[in-house]
Motif scaffolding. Structure first.
Motif, PDB file in Angstrom:
ATOM      1  N   UNK A 143      -0.747   4.476  -1.721  1.00  0.00           N
ATOM      2  CA  UNK A 143      -2.064   4.354  -2.348  1.00  0.00           C
ATOM      3  C   UNK A 143      -2.975   5.217  -1.483  1.00  0.00           C
ATOM      4  N   UNK A 144      -3.391   6.346  -2.023  1.00  0.00           N
ATOM      5  CA  UNK A 144      -4.081   7.350  -1.213  1.00  0.00           C
ATOM      6  C   UNK A 144      -5.138   8.016  -2.110  1.00  0.00           C
TER       7      UNK A 144
ATOM      8  N   UNK B 118       2.147  -0.376  -6.542  1.00  0.00           N
ATOM      9  CA  UNK B 118       1.424   0.028  -5.320  1.00  0.00           C
ATOM     10  C   UNK B 118      -0.062  -0.246  -5.530  1.00  0.00           C
ATOM     11  N   UNK B 119      -0.675  -0.901  -4.566  1.00  0.00           N
ATOM     12  CA  UNK B 119      -2.088  -1.312  -4.711  1.00  0.00           C
ATOM     13  C   UNK B 119      -2.890  -0.915  -3.470  1.00  0.00           C
TER      14      UNK B 119
ATOM     15  N   UNK C 215       0.823  -1.204   0.000  1.00  0.00           N
ATOM     16  CA  UNK C 215       0.000   0.000   0.000  1.00  0.00           C
ATOM     17  C   UNK C 215       0.863   1.263   0.000  1.00  0.00           C
ATOM     18  N   UNK C 216       2.110   1.090   0.423  1.00  0.00           N
ATOM     19  CA  UNK C 216       3.012   2.231   0.331  1.00  0.00           C
ATOM     20  C   UNK C 216       4.432   1.719   0.198  1.00  0.00           C
TER      21      UNK C 216
ATOM     22  N   UNK D 122      -9.608   0.671 -14.876  1.00  0.00           N
ATOM     23  CA  UNK D 122      -8.443  -0.209 -14.692  1.00  0.00           C
ATOM     24  C   UNK D 122      -8.740  -1.195 -13.580  1.00  0.00           C
ATOM     25  N   UNK D 123      -8.104  -2.345 -13.638  1.00  0.00           N
ATOM     26  CA  UNK D 123      -8.190  -3.288 -12.521  1.00  0.00           C
ATOM     27  C   UNK D 123      -7.225  -2.775 -11.451  1.00  0.00           C
ATOM     28  N   UNK D 124      -7.763  -1.913 -10.567  1.00  0.00           N
ATOM     29  CA  UNK D 124      -6.853  -1.253  -9.618  1.00  0.00           C
ATOM     30  C   UNK D 124      -6.327  -2.204  -8.549  1.00  0.00           C
ATOM     31  N   UNK D 125      -6.906  -3.403  -8.460  1.00  0.00           N
ATOM     32  CA  UNK D 125      -6.333  -4.350  -7.492  1.00  0.00           C
ATOM     33  C   UNK D 125      -4.902  -4.701  -7.900  1.00  0.00           C
TER      34      UNK D 125
END
Ligand code: FUL
Length: 469
Positions: free
Chosen positions: A288-289, A36-37, A16-17, A399-402
């Protein structure tokens, strides 16, 4: 070899970061930015798309926007409060969550709290036995909406405000009540306002403790504005950025290092650029924010009868939808209940019209064939056949943000009588991007990814016709 280190990662499989290692090059950093997800809770939150803010409290009855904490609890007297009406209205309009101002800056608490006398307990409403937080959270559960709380850090009534340890303790007790006694809470909202204490001292908040309390009591709740989950878009006008990165070089304000890191980059939450290659090249850390767009359906955040004729028009709300949900953000639309304790007829009609408009627009995908996931490296494209005789004016792309947010730019071309021409272009996509253009027809369309960090993974592509307003 890419030099990186993972930090603040809640689940082993999520990044995540990232903190870049010394000596990481600009190329290394951009490549890493593509990895980053979102955390599971951020992903879930993003998919809600449409959420509602309910500003309700002492200000509803005094006509203020910011009460000073001295108004008598006697004034809090909704004639006919019905949280089930709020939730039904929101649900019918397609909202997936409701966030209540459990306490605004005036400090008046809408629940039966043991932390202060300044609450519904000392109001004449239901002879002091009422609890708006309970009624709303129960109604949300009944109708299947998520429930969130706004607990203003700034408190103009609390005597200990400005005596930092004492007020932090009070604030954490209030949070604990809210996150313990009312079932599941999906979002905790902090506003940015931070006034002076009555003795002139500035309150120093213990964010670490506040946030760890939330993680312990409601681990699935996202925190907005403060905390690392959800970022304020930077304005209250309902406008997401044309280029809206969920992977940002902006360090969340609740981290002590934010002042230094954001200062070095000369950015804050209102900056135009939070995630470009150029910015990331100079960053030490990325997150990821994702952005949340909070805006009111009326000029004020609270209900004022004199604003009944100033409820936003359908056209205005549709624009906001395109500029928030359609720009990689969650829309948090404020619909303030009135003095009766009801959502006003005008507001409820307007959000119903919004839902009908959105439903009508996205009813039929005018592309031939089933929707498929596709991947593209920079400069690669994908062609689609358009349904015969279709007229369209909106492109929806996700987009597939996962797997991350990667697309930096793309173009939309149409083919007519065998000839290709560009009719629209965009920069970031992220969770969702909507592009609007004049009514058009074509045999085929082609989407070209003109810039990306690593391979773009497109999970949804749709062509639609939005009715004229
Ligand atoms: C701000 C507050 O000062 C406003 O009154 C409102 O609650 C808005 C959503 O956040 O910080």
């Amino acid at each position: 070899m890419i030099a990186a280190m993972m930090i603040s990662c809640h689940e082993p499989s999520h990044t995540q970061s990232l903190r870049f290692a010394e000596g990481a090059t600009a190329e290394d950093k951009v490549e890493l930015a593509a990895t980053v997800v979102p955390s599971q809770k951020q992903l879930r939150w993003q998919s809600l798309e449409l959420t509602a803010f309910l500003h309700f409290g002492m200000n509803t009855f005094t006509g203020n926007e910011w009460g000073d904490g001295t108004d008598s609890p006697e004034l809090f007297l909704p004639a006919d409060l019905d949280c089930r009406q709020w939730v039904r209205t929101l649900k019918d309009a397609g909202f997936k969550m409701a966030i209540l101002t459990a306490k605004h800056h005036d400090g008046f608490c809408l629940w039966q709290t043991e932390t202060t006398e300044y609450s519904v307990k000392n109001s004449p409403w239901k002879e002091g036995k009422g609890d708006v937080v309970k009624e709303l959270s129960d109604a949300c559960r009944e109708y299947g909406l998520e429930f969130g709380v706004y607990l203003s850090p700034w408190d103009r009534n609390a005597e200990c405000y400005g005596d930092s340890p004492a007020y932090n303790a009070l604030y954490i007790s209030q949070l604990t009540e809210l996150l313990t006694n009312y079932g599941r809470v999906s979002e905790v909202w902090f506003d940015g306002a931070n006034g002076e204490g009555p003795n002139g001292k500035k309150q120093i908040y213990d964010w670490e403790k506040i946030l760890s309390t939330i993680r312990a009591l409601q681990p699935d709740a996202v925190t907005a504005i403060m905390g690392e989950d959800v970022r304020w878009v930077g304005n209250e006008g309902g406008v997401g950025r044309e280029t809206e990165w969920s992977v940002t070089a902006l360090t969340p304000e609740s981290y002590e290092r934010s002042e230094k890191q954001n200062g070095d980059l000369k950015i804050d939450g209102m900056s135009k650029d939070l995630g470009s290659r150029e910015l990331i090249a100079g960053a030490k850390e990325i997150f990821w924010y994702p952005s949340e767009v909070d805006v009111s359906i009326r000029p004020g955040w609270f209900y004022h009868p004199e604003q009944d004729s100033q409820v936003r028009s359908l056209e205005n709300l549709v624009n906001i939808y395109y500029q928030s949900v359609g720009r990689n953000s969650v829309l948090l639309l404020n619909i303030p209940p009135d003095r009766r304790g009801r959502i006003h007829e005008t507001d409820s009609l307007r959000i119903k019209e919004l839902k009908e408009y959105i439903d009508e627009t996205f009813k039929v995908n005018l592309l031939e064939g089933p929707n498929k996931v596709w991947e593209a490296s920079p400069q690669e494209s994908m062609e689609f056949d358009v349904k015969e005789n279709a007229v369209f004016n909106t492109l929806l792309i996700q987009e597939d943000i996962s797997k991350g947010q990667r697309v930096e730019s793309f173009i939309l071309e149409i083919q007519r009588k065998g000839k290709w021409e560009t009719i629209a272009e965009g920069t970031t996509i992220g969770y969702k991007r909507l592009l609007k253009f004049p009514d058009t027809s074509a045999e085929k369309i082609r989407i070209s990814i003109t810039g990306a960090r690593s391979t773009a993974i497109i999970s949804e592509t749709g062509l639609y016709h939005a009715p004229k307003l």
